[in-house]
Design an enzyme around this catalytic site. Structure first.
Site, short mmCIF file in Angstrom:
data_model
loop_
_atom_site.label_atom_id
_atom_site.label_comp_id
_atom_site.label_asym_id
_atom_site.label_seq_id
_atom_site.Cartn_x
_atom_site.Cartn_y
_atom_site.Cartn_z
N HIS A 44 -0.74 -8.98 -3.88
CA HIS A 44 -1.18 -9.48 -2.57
C HIS A 44 -1.06 -11.00 -2.51
CE1 HIS A 44 -4.11 -5.84 -2.62
NE2 HIS A 44 -3.22 -5.57 -1.68
N SER A 96 -4.10 -1.77 -5.75
CA SER A 96 -5.53 -1.93 -6.03
C SER A 96 -6.08 -0.68 -6.71
CB SER A 96 -6.29 -2.18 -4.74
OG SER A 96 -5.83 -3.34 -4.12
N LYS A 139 -15.62 4.60 4.50
CA LYS A 139 -14.99 4.72 3.18
C LYS A 139 -15.52 3.62 2.28
CE LYS A 139 -10.35 4.72 1.37
NZ LYS A 139 -9.00 4.32 1.75
N ARG A 146 6.44 -2.97 -1.31
CA ARG A 146 6.70 -2.90 -2.76
C ARG A 146 7.95 -2.10 -3.07
NH1 ARG A 146 0.79 -0.76 -3.88
NH2 ARG A 146 1.50 0.35 -2.04
#
Ligand code: PNS
Length: 158
Positions: free
Chosen positions: A17, A127, A41, A90
């Site tokens: 990031h 992550s 969440k 990515r």
């Protein structure tokens, strides 16, 4: 004034990031990092922790600010007069969903999306993988900023 937003969950921020945020900060006049506040969440880090970690990790970048947001990203953009979303890609596997979101955001509010290829050094990084590896005692130094490394150790032990 070229103002852009880099949105995400950032649970937690990774060097992947940061690489994108840094490179975007060299192109745009102002970069707002927008951290999704998702009440339904719960992550490993609270929204406040994610924001603090991002602020610490981007402290040297004078044109980068960090804020939380809830609701639609395009509403956040409109409220702050931000015409462009920048997302890191990515791998090709990221593209399908990112394209869909980009098209949706454009059709909702005319907000444009630009994609930035991530540094291949971090193309495997996410992550969730960082949390998984750290949870089982793996070494994630070099993949996340120092502050995140410390907080992961506090939370998960080791
Ligand atoms: O880091 P992530 O989880 O890939 O980030 C996804 C994020 C936060 C950019 C996306 O879920 C989002 O924009 N959420 C806000 C709600 C919204 O606008 N949904 C419609 C997207 S087309």
């Amino acid at each position: 004034m070229r103002r852009v937003v880099c949105p995400g969950s950032f649970d937690p921020v990774t060097n992947g990031h940061l690489d994108v945020i840094e490179r975007v900060s060299q192109i745009a006049d102002e970069v707002v990092v927008a951290v999704l506040i998702n009440k339904s969440k719960s992550g490993l880090f609270s929204t406040e922790e994610r924001i603090d970690l991002l602020r610490e990790a981007t402290a040297e970048l004078s044109n980068v600010t960090v804020e939380g947001f809830h609701g639609l990203l395009v509403d956040f953009c409109k409220a702050r007069d931000i015409p462009v979303i920048v997302k890191g890609l990515r791998a090709v596997s990221d593209f399908d969903y990112e394209l869909q979101m980009g098209q949706m955001n454009h059709s909702l509010a005319g907000v444009e999306t630009l994609f930035m290829p991530t540094n291949p050094l971090y193309s495997f990084l996410s992550s969730s993988l960082v949390k998984d590896v750290a949870m089982y005692g793996g070494d994630v130094s070099g993949l996340v900023p120092e502050a995140v490394l410390r907080r992961l150790k506090d939370k998960l032990g080791g």
